[in-house]
Design an enzyme around this catalytic site. Structure first.
Site, PDB file in Angstrom:
ATOM      1  N   GLY A   2      -6.114  -6.798  -9.313  1.00  0.00           N
ATOM      2  CA  GLY A   2      -5.598  -7.996  -8.556  1.00  0.00           C
ATOM      3  C   GLY A   2      -5.372  -7.920  -7.137  1.00  0.00           C
ATOM      4  O   GLY A   2      -5.258  -6.972  -6.730  1.00  0.00           O
TER       5      GLY A   2
ATOM      6  N   GLN B  18      -1.645 -10.561   0.705  1.00  0.00           N
ATOM      7  CA  GLN B  18      -1.519  -9.008   0.945  1.00  0.00           C
ATOM      8  C   GLN B  18      -2.433  -8.637   1.998  1.00  0.00           C
ATOM      9  O   GLN B  18      -2.519  -7.524   2.575  1.00  0.00           O
ATOM     10  CB  GLN B  18      -2.081  -8.486  -0.425  1.00  0.00           C
TER      11      GLN B  18
ATOM     12  N   CYS C 201       1.617  -2.452  -7.935  1.00  0.00           N
ATOM     13  CA  CYS C 201       1.317  -3.472  -6.854  1.00  0.00           C
ATOM     14  C   CYS C 201       0.499  -2.693  -5.540  1.00  0.00           C
ATOM     15  O   CYS C 201       0.914  -1.549  -5.319  1.00  0.00           O
ATOM     16  CB  CYS C 201       2.308  -4.086  -6.314  1.00  0.00           C
ATOM     17  N   LEU C 202      -0.467  -3.081  -5.197  1.00  0.00           N
ATOM     18  CA  LEU C 202      -1.497  -2.557  -4.185  1.00  0.00           C
ATOM     19  C   LEU C 202      -0.501  -2.599  -2.811  1.00  0.00           C
ATOM     20  O   LEU C 202      -0.864  -1.798  -1.847  1.00  0.00           O
ATOM     21  CB  LEU C 202      -2.950  -3.128  -3.915  1.00  0.00           C
TER      22      LEU C 202
ATOM     23  N   HIS D 260       1.787 -12.059 -11.769  1.00  0.00           N
ATOM     24  CA  HIS D 260       1.959 -11.024 -10.273  1.00  0.00           C
ATOM     25  C   HIS D 260       1.385 -11.780  -9.341  1.00  0.00           C
ATOM     26  O   HIS D 260       2.027 -11.682  -8.251  1.00  0.00           O
ATOM     27  CB  HIS D 260       1.380  -9.649 -10.980  1.00  0.00           C
ATOM     28  N   GLU D 261       0.167 -12.154  -9.469  1.00  0.00           N
ATOM     29  CA  GLU D 261      -0.616 -12.627  -7.995  1.00  0.00           C
ATOM     30  C   GLU D 261       0.016 -14.152  -7.870  1.00  0.00           C
ATOM     31  O   GLU D 261       0.256 -14.331  -6.446  1.00  0.00           O
ATOM     32  CB  GLU D 261      -1.993 -12.823  -8.495  1.00  0.00           C
TER      33      GLU D 261
ATOM     34  N   HIS E 277       3.241 -13.495  -5.556  1.00  0.00           N
ATOM     35  CA  HIS E 277       2.544 -13.113  -4.256  1.00  0.00           C
ATOM     36  C   HIS E 277       2.571 -14.415  -3.501  1.00  0.00           C
ATOM     37  O   HIS E 277       2.844 -14.446  -2.335  1.00  0.00           O
ATOM     38  CB  HIS E 277       1.270 -12.403  -4.119  1.00  0.00           C
TER      39      HIS E 277
HETATM   40  O1  K1U Z   1      -1.578  -7.736  -6.796  1.00  0.00           O
HETATM   41  C1  K1U Z   1      -1.906  -6.436  -6.709  1.00  0.00           C
HETATM   42  O2  K1U Z   1      -1.016  -5.771  -5.946  1.00  0.00           O
HETATM   43  C2  K1U Z   1      -2.785  -5.559  -7.732  1.00  0.00           C
HETATM   44  C3  K1U Z   1      -2.264  -4.987  -8.813  1.00  0.00           C
HETATM   45  C4  K1U Z   1      -2.193  -5.941  -9.986  1.00  0.00           C
HETATM   46  C5  K1U Z   1      -1.224  -5.777 -11.022  1.00  0.00           C
HETATM   47  C6  K1U Z   1      -1.220  -4.455 -11.741  1.00  0.00           C
HETATM   48  C7  K1U Z   1      -0.634  -4.287 -13.022  1.00  0.00           C
HETATM   49  C8  K1U Z   1      -0.043  -5.208 -13.591  1.00  0.00           C
HETATM   50  C9  K1U Z   1       0.169  -6.756 -12.895  1.00  0.00           C
HETATM   51  C10 K1U Z   1      -0.879  -6.806 -11.562  1.00  0.00           C
HETATM   52  C11 K1U Z   1      -2.827  -3.853  -9.124  1.00  0.00           C
HETATM   53  O3  K1U Z   1      -3.990  -3.948  -9.093  1.00  0.00           O
HETATM   54  S1  K1U Z   1      -1.908  -2.414  -9.135  1.00  0.00           S
HETATM   55  C12 K1U Z   1      -3.247  -1.203  -9.424  1.00  0.00           C
HETATM   56  C13 K1U Z   1      -3.675  -1.279 -10.997  1.00  0.00           C
HETATM   57  O4  K1U Z   1      -2.974  -1.584 -11.712  1.00  0.00           O
HETATM   58  C14 K1U Z   1      -4.845  -0.500 -11.178  1.00  0.00           C
HETATM   59  C15 K1U Z   1      -5.496   0.468 -10.547  1.00  0.00           C
HETATM   60  C16 K1U Z   1      -6.566   1.066 -10.844  1.00  0.00           C
HETATM   61  C17 K1U Z   1      -7.020   0.992 -12.302  1.00  0.00           C
HETATM   62  C18 K1U Z   1      -6.569   0.222 -12.944  1.00  0.00           C
HETATM   63  C19 K1U Z   1      -5.375  -0.651 -12.674  1.00  0.00           C
HETATM   64 ZN    ZN Z   2       0.993  -6.826  -6.130  1.00  0.00          ZN
END
Ligand code: K1U
Ligand code: ZN
Length: 177
Positions: A46, A51, A91-92, A133-134, A137
Site C-alpha cells: 500500500g 507518504q 509501513c514504508l 492503515h492507508e 495516513h
Molecule cells: O502504507 C504503507 O506504508 C505500506 C504498508 C502497508 C501495510 C502493510 C502491512 C499491514 C498494513 C498495511 C506496507 O506495504 S509495509 C511492507 C509490507 O507489508 C510488505 C512488503 C513486502 C512484501 C509484502 C508486504
Molecule cells: Zn504506512
C-alpha cells in the site's frame, strides 16, 4: 512512470491532513501510476499520497500474491466498520519495524477509482487492514500511534540515528543531502 521518494518517520510532513481531490484529471492519474510504481518497487502492499509528500486523498494498494491486482481509492469514505482483529503491520515510512495493531475486521468504503468513477468496496482480511492503515495516513496518523509510547520513542530514536548516519555517509560521498 517515475518512482517517488518516500518520507520517513518522524518527518513532520507525514502529519499533514490530506485534502480531497477536486477533479480526477491527467495529473491525478499520473500520480496514481507513479505511486503504484513506487509501491511495487519498495516493495509494499500500500501507499498513501502523503507518504510521497502529496497531501491529497489518494491511496493505492495491491495485496495479491502475483502483484497483479492494483487498487486505487480517491477521496475514500468509510461507510461501516465491523468486529476487531489484531495483525502485524509495517509501513514504508517506518522501515524495518513491524508491530501488532488492533483494527476493525471488516470495512465498507466508498471512493473514486483511477478514472474518477464512484464505487463501494466491502472487504476483510489483509485488504481491510491495509485500507485502514492507508486511511490513517490521510489523517496524518501512523501505525506507531497505535503502539506504546515507549516502543514509538525507540523506533523514532533508531530512525533518527539512521537518517543522521545516512546523511553523514552521503555528505562524505559528496551527494546532495
Ligand atoms: O502504507 C504503507 O506504508 C505500506 C504498508 C502497508 C501495510 C502493510 C502491512 C499491514 C498494513 C498495511 C506496507 O506495504 S509495509 C511492507 C509490507 O507489508 C510488505 C512488503 C513486502 C512484501 C509484502 C508486504
Ligand atoms: Zn504506512
Amino acid at each position: 512512470m517515475s518512482q517517488l521518494p518516500i518520507l520517513t518517520f518522524p518527518d513532520p510532513r507525514l502529519r499533514q491532513k490530506a485534502r480531497p481531490v477536486q477533479r480526477v484529471d491527467a495529473a491525478i492519474m499520473r500520480l496514481v501510476d507513479d505511486m503504484l510504481e513506487t509501491m511495487y518497487a519498495a516493495p509494499g502492499i500500500g501507499l498513501a499520497a502523503i507518504q510521497v509528500n502529496v497531501p491529497l486523498q489518494v491511496v493505492v494498494m495491491d495485496v495479491s500474491e502475483q502483484h497483479d491486482s492494483p487498487l486505487c481509492l480517491i477521496n475514500p469514505q468509510v461507510l461501516a466498520l465491523e468486529g476487531t482483529e489484531q495483525r502485524e503491520e509495517g509501513c514504508l515510512s517506518v522501515p524495518g519495524f513491524y508491530e501488532k495493531v488492533t483494527r476493525a475486521e471488516r470495512i465498507t468504503v466508498q471512493a473514486l477509482d483511477r478514472l474518477g468513477a464512484a464505487f463501494t468496496l466491502e472487504t476483510d482480511g489483509l485488504l481491510a487492514v491495509c485500507i485502514q492503515h492507508e486511511l490513517d495516513h490521510l489523517n496524518g496518523k501512523l501505525f506507531v500511534d497505535h503502539i506504546s509510547m515507549l516502543k514509538r520513542q525507540r523506533i523514532r530514536a533508531k530512525l533518527e540515528r539512521d537518517q543522521r548516519n545516512g546523511a553523514a555517509t552521503s555528505s562524505k560521498r559528496g551527494e546532495a543531502l
